[in-house]
Design a protein around this motif. Structure first.
Motif, PDB file in Angstrom:
ATOM      1  N   THR A  99      -4.032  -4.266  17.007  1.00 36.63           N
ATOM      2  CA  THR A  99      -3.495  -5.294  16.313  1.00 36.63           C
ATOM      3  C   THR A  99      -3.442  -5.284  14.919  1.00 36.63           C
ATOM      4  O   THR A  99      -2.870  -6.235  14.330  1.00 36.63           O
ATOM      5  CB  THR A  99      -4.343  -6.611  16.810  1.00 36.63           C
ATOM      6  N   VAL A 100      -3.465  -4.047  14.447  1.00 44.95           N
ATOM      7  CA  VAL A 100      -3.330  -3.895  12.898  1.00 44.95           C
ATOM      8  C   VAL A 100      -2.608  -2.695  12.603  1.00 44.95           C
ATOM      9  O   VAL A 100      -2.950  -1.477  13.232  1.00 44.95           O
ATOM     10  CB  VAL A 100      -4.802  -3.770  12.507  1.00 44.95           C
ATOM     11  N   LEU A 101      -1.668  -2.725  11.678  1.00 48.10           N
ATOM     12  CA  LEU A 101      -1.064  -1.718  11.210  1.00 48.10           C
ATOM     13  C   LEU A 101      -1.592  -1.360   9.679  1.00 48.10           C
ATOM     14  O   LEU A 101      -1.742  -2.173   8.915  1.00 48.10           O
ATOM     15  CB  LEU A 101       0.363  -2.078  10.922  1.00 48.10           C
ATOM     16  N   VAL A 102      -1.939   0.103   9.684  1.00 44.67           N
ATOM     17  CA  VAL A 102      -2.642   0.400   8.626  1.00 44.67           C
ATOM     18  C   VAL A 102      -2.002   1.198   7.444  1.00 44.67           C
ATOM     19  O   VAL A 102      -1.486   2.300   8.036  1.00 44.67           O
ATOM     20  CB  VAL A 102      -4.036   1.202   8.833  1.00 44.67           C
ATOM     21  N   ASP A 103      -1.648   0.828   6.298  1.00 41.20           N
ATOM     22  CA  ASP A 103      -1.225   1.556   4.997  1.00 41.20           C
ATOM     23  C   ASP A 103      -2.145   2.094   4.447  1.00 41.20           C
ATOM     24  O   ASP A 103      -2.615   1.474   3.313  1.00 41.20           O
ATOM     25  CB  ASP A 103      -0.170   0.683   4.363  1.00 41.20           C
ATOM     26  N   GLN A 104      -2.934   3.228   4.720  1.00 37.84           N
ATOM     27  CA  GLN A 104      -3.944   3.878   4.262  1.00 37.84           C
ATOM     28  C   GLN A 104      -3.797   4.136   2.784  1.00 37.84           C
ATOM     29  O   GLN A 104      -4.535   4.023   1.842  1.00 37.84           O
ATOM     30  CB  GLN A 104      -4.650   4.981   4.830  1.00 37.84           C
ATOM     31  N   LEU A 105      -2.651   4.768   2.278  1.00 27.66           N
ATOM     32  CA  LEU A 105      -2.240   4.950   0.906  1.00 27.66           C
ATOM     33  C   LEU A 105      -2.167   3.795   0.138  1.00 27.66           C
ATOM     34  O   LEU A 105      -2.787   3.821  -1.073  1.00 27.66           O
ATOM     35  CB  LEU A 105      -0.723   5.784   1.038  1.00 27.66           C
ATOM     36  N   ASN A 106      -1.857   2.699   0.411  1.00 27.34           N
ATOM     37  CA  ASN A 106      -1.872   1.506  -0.250  1.00 27.34           C
ATOM     38  C   ASN A 106      -3.083   0.631  -0.219  1.00 27.34           C
ATOM     39  O   ASN A 106      -3.099  -0.524  -0.807  1.00 27.34           O
ATOM     40  CB  ASN A 106      -0.366   0.672  -0.336  1.00 27.34           C
ATOM     41  N   GLY A 107      -3.711   0.760   0.642  1.00 23.05           N
ATOM     42  CA  GLY A 107      -5.025   0.032   1.008  1.00 23.05           C
ATOM     43  C   GLY A 107      -4.925  -1.242   1.570  1.00 23.05           C
ATOM     44  O   GLY A 107      -5.631  -2.269   1.435  1.00 23.05           O
ATOM     45  N   ILE A 108      -3.966  -1.261   2.652  1.00 24.66           N
ATOM     46  CA  ILE A 108      -3.718  -2.714   3.150  1.00 24.66           C
ATOM     47  C   ILE A 108      -3.377  -2.551   4.659  1.00 24.66           C
ATOM     48  O   ILE A 108      -3.141  -1.577   5.150  1.00 24.66           O
ATOM     49  CB  ILE A 108      -2.407  -3.338   2.480  1.00 24.66           C
ATOM     50  N   THR A 109      -3.607  -3.673   5.275  1.00 23.23           N
ATOM     51  CA  THR A 109      -3.327  -3.744   6.696  1.00 23.23           C
ATOM     52  C   THR A 109      -2.358  -4.924   6.893  1.00 23.23           C
ATOM     53  O   THR A 109      -2.270  -5.774   6.132  1.00 23.23           O
ATOM     54  CB  THR A 109      -4.661  -4.059   7.682  1.00 23.23           C
ATOM     55  N   LEU A 110      -1.625  -4.615   7.879  1.00 21.76           N
ATOM     56  CA  LEU A 110      -0.492  -5.711   8.470  1.00 21.76           C
ATOM     57  C   LEU A 110      -0.998  -6.216   9.963  1.00 21.76           C
ATOM     58  O   LEU A 110      -1.123  -5.030  10.728  1.00 21.76           O
ATOM     59  CB  LEU A 110       0.738  -5.298   8.364  1.00 21.76           C
TER      60      LEU A 110
END
Length: 315
Positions: free
Chosen positions: A129-140
């Motif tokens: 249920t979560v898309l992780v942008d590890q490089l930018n430190g956020i989840t969508l």
């Protein structure tokens, strides 16, 4: 007339201080200390034995097959050491007439290593249920009917609607009704989220509805656009800005494109771009989904703070 050596206890030449029982034909495995009592056995039941052989028999010098001289010592040593099992590390050694023999033990059972403790710091990308942008430190948040995409386009982390269809401008390719991608803005001189969002919207329109990354026109090209929204917003506790266009295409229903820009929550707070592409028409995702995803963007590990309407400004 030769006489065989009668049964009895005789000094064991191979083991000093020990007597071994001679059964009249061969040495047996029975031993006792020199001069010890006769152990229970069939010979105790014979009165003639107890009367005539209570003392050690005087060993004859040349009894054929009996315990005399060198031959007797060889027989004694043979019987005493016929089978000696010695447990040693890595195997069992048998000592016999022909020297030591090592019988390997059965192979030890190797257990599978026990699972280690869970790593709470691991990337939470396993959550569907979560898309992780590890490089930018956020989840969508990933809405119902959407999924993470295996393909990485333009350095972005991407999710798409699950269902696809033949692209209206290229029937041998397949398109999705909805696409969202997150990446760090690198090739830009924009100093603010507003400047970046207004700069990126044209690139977003071209990338999502004009030509793809390899130059294929999937929708017949963008023929015109209308500005639907341009406003400041707060994303993951940071002040950002979004620009939304409605685009018409040469083929198909066209769509809605949005560029959302805001500072990263980690490091030097580089600017982040999240691009949205929703097909227009009855089969496209509801336009409100853009706002829902924007409001659900969080810092990694944060399940409550941030989002549109937050009063938290840039740190």
């Amino acid at each position: 007339m030769s006489m065989s050596t009668p049964p009895g206890w005789y000094a064991d030449q191979g083991v000093p201080g020990t007597e071994r029982w001679w059964d009249g034909n061969a040495w047996t495995a029975h031993t006792r200390p020199l001069g010890g009592a006769v152990p229970p056995g069939p010979y105790q039941q014979s009165p003639s034995y107890q009367q005539g052989y209570q003392q050690p028999y005087q060993q004859p010098q040349s009894a054929p097959g009996g315990p005399s001289g060198r031959r007797g010592r060889v027989i004694a040593a043979t019987v005493a050491g016929l089978v000696l099992v010695v447990a040693i590390a890595g195997g069992v050694t048998l000592l016999g007439d022909d020297g030591p023999k090592t019988v390997p033990r059965s192979a030890p059972t190797i257990s599978e290593p026990a699972p280690g403790p869970s790593d709470d710091s691991a990337e939470p990308s396993a959550d569907p249920t979560v898309l992780v942008d590890q490089l930018n430190g956020i989840t969508l948040p990933i809405p119902d009917g959407w999924e993470k995409s295996d393909s990485v386009v333009d350095r972005s982390i991407t999710m798409t609607t699950v269902e696809d269809y033949e692209c209206p401008g290229h029937s041998s390719r397949f398109c999705h009704q909805g696409r969202v991608m997150s990446f760090t803005a690198t090739q830009t001189d924009a100093a603010t989220p507003e400047a970046l969002a207004k700069e990126d919207i044209q690139d977003a329109s071209d990338a999502l509805y004009d030509e793809d990354s390899i130059g294929t026109n999937l929708y017949g090209g963008v023929t015109s656009h209308t500005v639907v929204k341009s406003a400041a917003t707060t994303v993951a506790g940071r002040t950002g800005y979004l620009v939304r266009w409605k685009v018409k295409t040469g083929s198909g229903p066209g769509g809605y494109v949005q560029s959302l820009a805001f500072p990263s929550t980690i490091g030097a707070e580089s600017l982040i771009i999240v691009r949205f592409g929703f097909d227009a028409g009855p089969k496209g995702p509801p336009l409100s989904g853009m706002d829902t995803i924007t409001q659900g963007i969080r810092r990694i590990g944060d399940t409550t703070g941030g989002g549109v309407g937050s009063s938290i400004g840039p740190s």
